[in-house]
Write a protein that holds these residues in place. Structure first.
Motif, short mmCIF file in Angstrom:
data_model
loop_
_atom_site.label_atom_id
_atom_site.label_comp_id
_atom_site.label_asym_id
_atom_site.label_seq_id
_atom_site.Cartn_x
_atom_site.Cartn_y
_atom_site.Cartn_z
N HIS A 47 10.87 -0.46 -10.58
CA HIS A 47 10.15 -0.93 -11.44
C HIS A 47 8.87 0.13 -11.51
O HIS A 47 8.36 0.37 -12.79
N LEU A 48 8.51 0.41 -10.41
CA LEU A 48 7.32 1.47 -10.67
C LEU A 48 7.62 3.00 -10.76
O LEU A 48 6.61 3.66 -11.18
N ALA A 82 10.42 4.70 -3.08
CA ALA A 82 10.25 3.40 -2.13
C ALA A 82 9.35 3.77 -0.84
O ALA A 82 9.61 5.01 -0.33
N PRO A 83 8.47 3.22 -0.35
CA PRO A 83 7.81 3.55 0.90
C PRO A 83 8.71 3.31 2.01
O PRO A 83 9.69 2.74 1.87
N MET A 84 8.61 4.24 2.97
CA MET A 84 9.49 4.22 4.21
C MET A 84 8.83 2.71 5.00
O MET A 84 7.75 2.96 5.51
N ASP A 141 0.48 -1.27 -0.22
CA ASP A 141 0.29 -0.03 -0.03
C ASP A 141 0.95 1.20 0.02
O ASP A 141 0.29 2.27 0.07
N GLY A 142 2.13 1.10 0.06
CA GLY A 142 3.15 2.29 0.26
C GLY A 142 3.20 3.15 -0.83
O GLY A 142 4.01 4.22 -0.57
N PHE A 143 3.11 2.87 -2.23
CA PHE A 143 3.31 3.58 -2.93
C PHE A 143 2.38 4.78 -3.35
O PHE A 143 1.04 4.44 -3.24
N GLU A 144 2.63 5.75 -4.15
CA GLU A 144 2.06 6.75 -4.59
C GLU A 144 1.04 6.60 -5.62
O GLU A 144 1.30 5.57 -6.36
N ASN A 145 0.06 7.40 -5.79
CA ASN A 145 -0.94 7.36 -7.03
C ASN A 145 -1.60 6.00 -7.33
O ASN A 145 -1.82 5.75 -8.40
N GLY A 146 -1.76 5.14 -6.32
CA GLY A 146 -2.31 3.73 -6.51
C GLY A 146 -1.48 2.89 -7.03
O GLY A 146 -2.03 1.79 -7.30
N ALA A 147 -0.44 3.15 -7.35
CA ALA A 147 0.54 2.26 -7.79
C ALA A 147 0.76 0.97 -6.98
O ALA A 147 0.99 1.28 -5.80
N ARG A 148 0.75 -0.30 -7.36
CA ARG A 148 0.90 -1.15 -6.48
C ARG A 148 1.95 -2.35 -7.24
O ARG A 148 1.70 -2.90 -8.24
#
Length: 165
Positions: A144-145, A149-151, A58-65
């Motif tokens: 890749h995305l 990266a999420p903390m 769930d940690g990436f921005e703009n709904g990227a998964r």
């Protein structure tokens, strides 16, 4: 033998999800890397690890998964309870007895994580809870995305750097 090492070809498989659909690894890797996270619901180290994996998902921005698949070595009922308890929102697959997929990946411990790249090779393989491995996975998904990266961890999170499974 321990689990398959980095650089190995990832064995292809198709498994059902707790929801009844079916997922095949070779169909998904065409779209980029896949994190396979093998677990048992009774494993305390898995219970420590999976909230962090959910945070990664769930940690990436703009709904990227990123593509993350959990692979349970338990029955569907126990697995559904684990999913509910830890609020997992990524696909959870069932590797039923005699655990053929787990065997193909050489599992001896859970949790065991494999990051399978689009070429079908294992780019990262690790078992137990590992801040360095989870941070590295976040970085690989970040590349890749094409997103930061999420903390996943902070100085005062109270989590160990490593914990065996």
């Amino acid at each position: 033998m321990e689990h398959l090492p980095e650089g190995s070809s990832a064995p292809d498989f198709e498994l059902p999800t707790v929801g009844g659909s079916s997922f095949r690894l070779s169909r998904q890797t065409d779209n980029g890397p896949v994190l396979l996270a093998f677990f048992k619901v009774s494993c305390p180290t898995c219970q420590l690890t999976f909230p962090v994996i959910e945070q990664l998902f769930d940690g990436f921005e703009n709904g990227a998964r990123p593509t993350i698949w959990a692979v349970s070595q338990d029955d569907a009922g126990d697995t559904r309870e684990f999913v509910r308890r830890f609020g997992l929102s990524f696909p959870v697959l069932i590797d039923e007895h005699p655990f053929q997929v787990s065997s193909d990946y050489g599992l001896r411990y859970v949790p065991t994580l494999f990051l399978v790249d689009s070429d079908g090779r294992i780019r990262l393989a690790d078992h137990g809870f590992s801040k360095p491995a989870l941070t590295k996975i976040a970085g690989m998904f970040s590349e890749h995305l094409n997103q930061p990266a999420p903390m996943l961890f902070g100085d005062t999170d109270g989590l160990p750097d490593r914990r065996p499974g």
